[in-house]
Design a protein around this motif. Sequence first.
Motif, PDB file in Angstrom:
ATOM      1  N   PRO B  17       0.822  -1.207   0.000  1.00 46.91           N
ATOM      2  CA  PRO B  17       0.000   0.000   0.000  1.00 46.91           C
ATOM      3  C   PRO B  17       0.858   1.260   0.000  1.00 46.91           C
ATOM      4  CG  PRO B  17      -0.731  -1.553   1.696  1.00 46.91           C
ATOM      5  CD  PRO B  17       0.543  -2.089   1.125  1.00 46.91           C
ATOM      6  N   GLY B  18       0.516   2.184  -0.877  1.00 42.46           N
ATOM      7  CA  GLY B  18       1.219   3.460  -0.917  1.00 42.46           C
ATOM      8  C   GLY B  18       2.449   3.462  -1.804  1.00 42.46           C
ATOM      9  N   HIS B  44      -4.724   3.397   2.067  1.00 36.09           N
ATOM     10  CA  HIS B  44      -4.705   3.821   3.472  1.00 36.09           C
ATOM     11  C   HIS B  44      -5.840   4.803   3.705  1.00 36.09           C
ATOM     12  CE1 HIS B  44      -2.954   7.655   2.329  1.00 36.09           C
ATOM     13  NE2 HIS B  44      -2.002   7.020   1.677  1.00 36.09           N
ATOM     14  N   GLY B  45      -6.033   5.169   4.962  1.00 34.99           N
ATOM     15  CA  GLY B  45      -7.131   6.059   5.307  1.00 34.99           C
ATOM     16  C   GLY B  45      -6.891   7.489   4.845  1.00 34.99           C
ATOM     17  N   VAL B  47      -6.881  11.086   6.020  1.00 32.27           N
ATOM     18  CA  VAL B  47      -6.913  11.870   7.259  1.00 32.27           C
ATOM     19  C   VAL B  47      -7.538  13.251   7.049  1.00 32.27           C
ATOM     20  CG1 VAL B  47      -4.900  10.621   8.137  1.00 32.27           C
ATOM     21  CG2 VAL B  47      -4.578  12.881   7.102  1.00 32.27           C
ATOM     22  N   ASP B  48      -7.808  13.595   5.795  1.00 38.44           N
ATOM     23  CA  ASP B  48      -8.556  14.828   5.572  1.00 38.44           C
ATOM     24  C   ASP B  48     -10.049  14.592   5.804  1.00 38.44           C
ATOM     25  OD1 ASP B  48      -6.191  16.145   4.898  1.00 38.44           O
ATOM     26  OD2 ASP B  48      -6.363  15.510   2.809  1.00 38.44           O
ATOM     27  N   SER B 249      -2.507   5.471  15.055  1.00 36.86           N
ATOM     28  CA  SER B 249      -2.354   5.813  13.633  1.00 36.86           C
ATOM     29  C   SER B 249      -3.624   5.617  12.816  1.00 36.86           C
ATOM     30  CB  SER B 249      -1.248   4.963  13.000  1.00 36.86           C
ATOM     31  OG  SER B 249       0.009   5.376  13.444  1.00 36.86           O
ATOM     32  N   SER B 253      -6.314   8.612  13.284  1.00 42.97           N
ATOM     33  CA  SER B 253      -5.733   9.347  12.145  1.00 42.97           C
ATOM     34  C   SER B 253      -4.423  10.068  12.465  1.00 42.97           C
ATOM     35  CB  SER B 253      -6.739  10.362  11.593  1.00 42.97           C
ATOM     36  OG  SER B 253      -7.875   9.713  11.093  1.00 42.97           O
ATOM     37  N   SER B 255      -1.343   8.883  11.958  1.00 35.50           N
ATOM     38  CA  SER B 255      -0.238   8.178  11.306  1.00 35.50           C
ATOM     39  C   SER B 255       0.931   9.099  10.948  1.00 35.50           C
ATOM     40  CB  SER B 255      -0.733   7.468  10.048  1.00 35.50           C
ATOM     41  OG  SER B 255       0.322   6.803   9.409  1.00 35.50           O
ATOM     42  N   GLY B 256       0.626  10.346  10.595  1.00 38.67           N
ATOM     43  CA  GLY B 256       1.671  11.286  10.194  1.00 38.67           C
ATOM     44  C   GLY B 256       2.648  11.621  11.302  1.00 38.67           C
TER      45      GLY B 256
END
Lengths: 405, 405
Positions: B17-18, B44-45, B47-48, B249, B253, B255-256
């Motif tokens: 993923p990604g 992935h999710g 986050v916005d 994460s 949200s 994860s960053g």
Amino acid sequence: MTRVEEKFKKLGIDNAPGQEGLQAEEKLELRGEKLEGEFVDFSHGDVDAHPPIPGSLERFIESYKAGGKQAYSEYRGHKFIREKVAKNIEDFTGVKIDPNDNIIITPGTQGALFLAMSSLIAADDKVAILEPDYFDNRKLAEFLEADIYPIQLDYLNAPSGSSGIDFNALENAFKDGVRVFLFTNPGNPTGAVYSKKELEEIARLARKYEVTLLADELYSRQIFDGREYHHMINEDVDFDKLITIMGPSKTESMSGFRLGIAYGSKQIIDRMEKLQAIVSLRAPGYNQAMLDLWFDEPEGWLEDRIRAHQEIRDDLVAKFRSVEGVKIRPTEGGSYIFPKLPKLDVSIGDFVKILRAHANVIVTVGTEFGPQFDDCIRLNFSQDPKKASDAVDRIVEMIERYRSK
Amino acid sequence: MTRVEEKFKKLGIDNAPGQEGLQAEEKLELRGEKLEGEFVDFSHGDVDAHPPIPGSLERFIESYKAGGKQAYSEYRGHKFIREKVAKNIEDFTGVKIDPNDNIIITPGTQGALFLAMSSLIAADDKVAILEPDYFDNRKLAEFLEADIYPIQLDYLNAPSGSSGIDFNALENAFKDGVRVFLFTNPGNPTGAVYSKKELEEIARLARKYEVTLLADELYSRQIFDGREYHHMINEDVDFDKLITIMGPSKTESMSGFRLGIAYGSKQIIDRMEKLQAIVSLRAPGYNQAMLDLWFDEPEGWLEDRIRAHQEIRDDLVAKFRSVEGVKIRPTEGGSYIFPKLPKLDVSIGDFVKILRAHANVIVTVGTEFGPQFDDCIRLNFSQDPKKASDAVDRIVEMIERYRSK
């Protein structure tokens, strides 16, 4: 004992910088009154005395507000940031760095070191490291179950501007099948900068014996006395067999963001990314933006920072030099001094604990850098100048109290 | 091929993923017109669409401004933060967690997983993993050169509220000398929640055969339909042989910021810290402060987040269910669905590439979770509801275009 138990038995951290809180309380032989004075932790730099690059917080806020597109990146880091950093590294070294193939963003320079070593070494592979050199080099090699060839650095007797590397031993190690050679320039803990001639000789031997080089140049922006600094990548090396690591954690005081980079061999970078994917996915997405500021500091900022550190070095080195029996090499690059102390009535491990308990000073014990450095201490002098100076006065006083008659 | 080359050969990330940007451009058989619509990355999710815990930025700013005392921590993380998190985990699980001995802060839950696995497994050790389960479990075990025992999860036929673990196979693996069993609850990619009875049986077998358990409970705060969730640590297990990993994460949200934790066995935590010292030193010092917000969100915030995700699940599952030949298990916990597709004229790998090129949708290919899942795709549905719904319409349309006659 199982194999995994063996591996972890070797991996000690209780004496590592910043871990002093883990040390068991012991009965120490405390002489005289406690030396009061403002606490100084020489195990790492003081980012309050030498703050991060101006604009760090503002850049972080902007990054956070960018949301999802900043939170997640490819494992090797955001492309737009790799492009910027690659350009800056090109300007710094004069060597072309492809942002797609030749660079990876890591969680701190420690992360880069771990990923690089793990990408190059499996159990029983032969690795050459230096003594003394960054203490985690040996730990990493041990954890990877490598066959370690320690090479001595005669840093105290080498002429200024050379590291004192024992090239006979290095060539013998290479002849004997060493596949990887790892070294730190400027040296940690020695503060020695490698001469052009030394780097040329490393390159020649690496080519001759097909050894991969891992150059840790973390402190390469902090060179004192206007002296020359030479990057390994500028020598006549096989580009595919060189990886250089660096980051903004030290000179730039950005350690709290955990950012590092590695640049060089595509093959090694590709492996490092594969490993990053299972180690921690990526350097924190928001934090990666801080690399925008690196090499792009306000005019004069770096020069001021170097000057400030050079002044602290001059003060502390002079203080240690005034003590009978202390040997010290003035730092040529980076923020470390590694004084060799006269014979004491207590072990170096106990002396370091006594300094902490009785003189409000934390230093790193020399044996972290090799068992033979049992009369040395390391100080990171990226500190408040006055506090550091007073703290070294207290260390000097403690040396006198414990000096063997 | 050298041993280190062998290790990296197995470690693929191009389909992870990604990482889709790494895939080589290929000639794909594109049928019909491109399906336009807003791009959705289900790898992935978003986050916005589901932002981090309120107050995150403010807490970070405060943390940065605290300076040096926040920038550096012990390798296992700031003590004052471990104390707070340990208290919250105690409230969550009902089990006493000593903040000094039983918890470590890591760079993401991935970091916790890597450190835990590496602390338990050396080359040739026998490890049981599930299929399907989090794709990095296998990669980690392979990288550590473990002897892998894959255990099947019959998640499509298991009753709701149980994972469908094959206990015969599990006991046979344990009998055969498996030392470590790693599993994800709620399951990734299955979304299955383990029944109390299943956890009891895992505990019984682990005790009987002295197996260490690694429970990945990353999504344990996001349980749907008001169902019960049981922690492994609440079963009759040997506390010294259990480590649980978790982090903010996903549901939260965050994860960053790259933050995770592991809690449990002192012996394992001690090893993890030793390893952290050479892997990345610590989770970023400033970022660690974000854990203050975790489990301390505004009232109703978590409930709202769960409700929002449950609604998206309901919508997407219904859409997939309406397609002839698709099999799907409704998610019980977490943000994943893992539909099994009808027979297509193209390979699953090509179908995923076609979705990206021709339908503006990224999904994760099923084979990342085990070679046998060559007719499955994984979607992280933590997305904007409308965009996700439209994107699944496009996927459904593409299934029809490529369905084998």
